[in-house]
Write a protein that holds these residues in place. Structure first.
Motif, mmCIF file in Angstrom:
data_model
loop_
_atom_site.group_PDB
_atom_site.id
_atom_site.type_symbol
_atom_site.label_atom_id
_atom_site.label_comp_id
_atom_site.label_asym_id
_atom_site.label_seq_id
_atom_site.Cartn_x
_atom_site.Cartn_y
_atom_site.Cartn_z
ATOM 1 N N GLY A 169 0.804 -1.212 0.000
ATOM 2 C CA GLY A 169 0.000 0.000 0.000
ATOM 3 C C GLY A 169 0.837 1.262 0.000
ATOM 4 O O GLY A 169 0.305 2.377 0.022
ATOM 5 N N ASN A 170 2.160 1.125 -0.026
ATOM 6 C CA ASN A 170 3.023 2.299 -0.020
ATOM 7 C C ASN A 170 2.933 3.105 -1.305
ATOM 8 O O ASN A 170 3.282 4.284 -1.327
ATOM 9 N N HIS A 171 2.483 2.473 -2.392
ATOM 10 C CA HIS A 171 2.352 3.199 -3.653
ATOM 11 C C HIS A 171 1.365 4.344 -3.501
ATOM 12 O O HIS A 171 1.577 5.434 -4.052
ATOM 13 N N PHE A 172 0.292 4.132 -2.745
ATOM 14 C CA PHE A 172 -0.685 5.192 -2.504
ATOM 15 C C PHE A 172 -0.005 6.389 -1.832
ATOM 16 O O PHE A 172 -0.263 7.543 -2.185
ATOM 17 N N GLU A 173 0.881 6.113 -0.877
ATOM 18 C CA GLU A 173 1.608 7.184 -0.198
ATOM 19 C C GLU A 173 2.577 7.883 -1.151
ATOM 20 O O GLU A 173 2.738 9.112 -1.098
ATOM 21 N N GLU A 174 3.215 7.115 -2.039
ATOM 22 C CA GLU A 174 4.122 7.710 -3.023
ATOM 23 C C GLU A 174 3.368 8.631 -3.968
ATOM 24 O O GLU A 174 3.833 9.733 -4.297
ATOM 25 N N VAL A 175 2.203 8.179 -4.424
ATOM 26 C CA VAL A 175 1.378 8.995 -5.314
ATOM 27 C C VAL A 175 0.921 10.263 -4.598
ATOM 28 O O VAL A 175 0.933 11.357 -5.170
ATOM 29 N N SER A 176 0.533 10.128 -3.332
ATOM 30 C CA SER A 176 0.112 11.299 -2.547
ATOM 31 C C SER A 176 1.236 12.322 -2.467
ATOM 32 O O SER A 176 1.010 13.533 -2.585
ATOM 33 N N HIS A 177 2.457 11.837 -2.300
ATOM 34 C CA HIS A 177 3.618 12.737 -2.243
ATOM 35 C C HIS A 177 3.801 13.452 -3.578
ATOM 36 O O HIS A 177 4.084 14.660 -3.619
ATOM 37 N N GLN A 178 3.637 12.745 -4.691
ATOM 38 C CA GLN A 178 3.742 13.365 -6.005
ATOM 39 C C GLN A 178 2.683 14.449 -6.196
ATOM 40 O O GLN A 178 2.971 15.544 -6.700
ATOM 41 N N ILE A 179 1.455 14.152 -5.785
ATOM 42 C CA ILE A 179 0.353 15.089 -5.957
ATOM 43 C C ILE A 179 0.598 16.378 -5.184
ATOM 44 O O ILE A 179 0.297 17.472 -5.670
ATOM 45 N N VAL A 180 1.175 16.260 -4.013
ATOM 46 C CA VAL A 180 1.417 17.430 -3.178
ATOM 47 C C VAL A 180 2.673 18.183 -3.601
ATOM 48 O O VAL A 180 2.710 19.418 -3.564
ATOM 49 N N GLU A 206 -6.510 -1.689 -18.820
ATOM 50 C CA GLU A 206 -7.236 -1.838 -17.561
ATOM 51 C C GLU A 206 -6.320 -1.538 -16.370
ATOM 52 O O GLU A 206 -6.743 -0.929 -15.387
ATOM 53 N N LEU A 207 -5.056 -1.941 -16.466
ATOM 54 C CA LEU A 207 -4.090 -1.625 -15.416
ATOM 55 C C LEU A 207 -3.882 -0.117 -15.310
ATOM 56 O O LEU A 207 -3.735 0.424 -14.207
ATOM 57 N N PHE A 208 -3.866 0.556 -16.456
ATOM 58 C CA PHE A 208 -3.746 2.021 -16.440
ATOM 59 C C PHE A 208 -4.954 2.639 -15.745
ATOM 60 O O PHE A 208 -4.813 3.586 -14.953
ATOM 61 N N GLN A 209 -6.133 2.099 -16.010
ATOM 62 C CA GLN A 209 -7.340 2.605 -15.362
ATOM 63 C C GLN A 209 -7.257 2.427 -13.844
ATOM 64 O O GLN A 209 -7.651 3.316 -13.078
ATOM 65 N N GLN A 210 -6.741 1.284 -13.391
ATOM 66 C CA GLN A 210 -6.557 1.076 -11.957
ATOM 67 C C GLN A 210 -5.592 2.102 -11.369
ATOM 68 O O GLN A 210 -5.824 2.627 -10.273
ATOM 69 N N GLU A 211 -4.523 2.388 -12.105
ATOM 70 C CA GLU A 211 -3.554 3.383 -11.641
ATOM 71 C C GLU A 211 -4.198 4.761 -11.518
ATOM 72 O O GLU A 211 -3.959 5.492 -10.539
ATOM 73 N N ILE A 212 -5.045 5.116 -12.478
ATOM 74 C CA ILE A 212 -5.707 6.414 -12.451
ATOM 75 C C ILE A 212 -6.671 6.494 -11.270
ATOM 76 O O ILE A 212 -6.807 7.545 -10.627
ATOM 77 N N ILE A 213 -7.337 5.390 -10.951
ATOM 78 C CA ILE A 213 -8.243 5.375 -9.798
ATOM 79 C C ILE A 213 -7.457 5.565 -8.499
ATOM 80 O O ILE A 213 -7.882 6.305 -7.602
ATOM 81 N N ILE A 214 -6.300 4.919 -8.389
ATOM 82 C CA ILE A 214 -5.456 5.103 -7.205
ATOM 83 C C ILE A 214 -5.040 6.562 -7.075
ATOM 84 O O ILE A 214 -5.120 7.161 -5.998
ATOM 85 N N ARG A 215 -4.622 7.153 -8.188
ATOM 86 C CA ARG A 215 -4.182 8.545 -8.164
ATOM 87 C C ARG A 215 -5.341 9.497 -7.864
ATOM 88 O O ARG A 215 -5.185 10.484 -7.132
#
Length: 339
Positions: A169-180, A206-215
């Motif tokens: 689940g650390n990817h979610f935290e990495e993405v959050s850091h990028q967004i900020v 479909e994997l790209f769509q999952q990535e976009i949902i996470i972001r």
């Protein structure tokens, strides 16, 4: 009737129905269902899940893909969550413990398994899955989670029984850091590169769509946080002792147009003003003041009138680097606002 206790669900989780169509080629059956169940267990561990309702959230998708990266070695399978979420059940005569709750009007659509292959269709048709109340109680107990997790790993991933899954689940935290923290141009370039790399097949798209949902989930989490969970126009803020959110993260330039999830392309709005902003009833000028369209009417005795907001300064994050870019509001005034 068989008692639904820890032993019962241990049996259910170690007799999951798996697709074996590619087993001869890859050497193992499709790992989607055991990984989804592991991810659900970890969802309770992380506080993402709390009761018998299982929503297909960005956090759950992230845990699922992180578990996949740790546990699946080789094979031609892809870490797609929609099919196991739709098909999840155990083999044999155990009563069904996983039930899909459709969105209103989607009951018949849900019966068409072929249409549930994509995440977009699944989330359009399904509101959430529901597990047994007894199972939700068990999954809220730390000891029971450890027992179930070990049983799943031993059955489906025997060489990985001692693996540390606590970091998933650390990817979610990495993405959050990028967004900020990422400059918009850097973030947009990242998304465009990912889209190009993941466009070769239906599975990759479909994997790209999952990535976009996470972001998108990370954007929805970070924007309200920087505004103190307060609507930047009305000032609405609600603190509750239960899980409720009355503040939305709103893209100024839509993601579909900009590929931009960064903080400077977002503002925090309550749901009614979010809708008004997206439909061009309101916008924000170069001085961060609200402007209101003349192309709608309201009742004069409305205490919650939108027109009374004209000229009001919006609330902004304290740190200037987190404030929305005026060029994004300029785009909104030109392409969305209806003066």
């Amino acid at each position: 009737m068989q008692r639904k206790d820890l032993a019962y669900y241990t049996k259910a989780f170690t007799t999951l129905k798996q697709d074996k169509a590619s087993e001869k080629e890859s050497g193992f059956a499709a790992p989607h269902m055991p990984i989804l169940v592991l991810s659900i267990i970890q969802g309770y561990e992380k506080g993402v899940l709390a009761d018998e309702r299982i929503y297909l959230t960005p956090e759950l998708i992230d845990i699922f893909t992180s578990n996949w990266a740790l546990l699946v070695k080789g094979g031609n399978y892809h870490p797609l969550i929609s099919r196991p979420f739709y098909h999840l059940k155990s083999k044999g005569k155990l009563p069904l413990w996983w039930r899909l709750i459709p969105n209103p009007g989607c009951e018949l659509w849900l019966e068409n398994a072929g249409s549930m292959r994509s995440l977009r269709n699944l989330t359009s048709a399904v509101d959430h899955a529901e597990i047994d109340t007894e199972l939700a109680v068990i999954l809220n107990d730390a000891h029971s989670r450890r027992v179930l997790r070990y049983a799943i790993l031993k059955k489906y991933f025997p060489s990985e029984t001692n693996i540390d899954l606590d970091t998933v689940g650390n990817h979610f935290e990495e993405v959050s850091h990028q967004i900020v923290n990422d400059p918009p141009e850097t973030y947009i370039a990242t998304i465009k590169k990912l889209k190009e790399q993941m466009s070769g097949s239906d599975a990759q798209r479909e994997l790209f769509q999952q990535e976009i949902i996470i972001r998108g989930g990370a954007f929805k989490k970070e924007v309200p946080k920087l505004y103190g969970y307060r609507c930047c126009i009305s000032g609405l803020k609600i603190d509750a002792t239960f899980n409720v959110s009355m503040i939305d993260a709103c893209h100024i330039v839509p993601f579909a147009k900009s590929y931009n999830d960064t903080i400077t392309n977002g503002i925090a709005l309550c749901p009614n003003l979010h809708r008004a902003f997206d439909r061009g009833m309101i916008s924000v000028d170069e001085n961060f003041k609200v402007i209101v369209s003349e192309r709608f009417t309201e009742s004069k005795d409305n205490l919650y009138s939108i027109k009374q907001l004209a000229g009001k300064s919006i609330l902004l994050p304290a740190a200037p680097r987190y404030r929305p870019l005026t060029e994004n509001f300029a785009w909104h005034r030109k392409h969305t606002f209806k003066p």
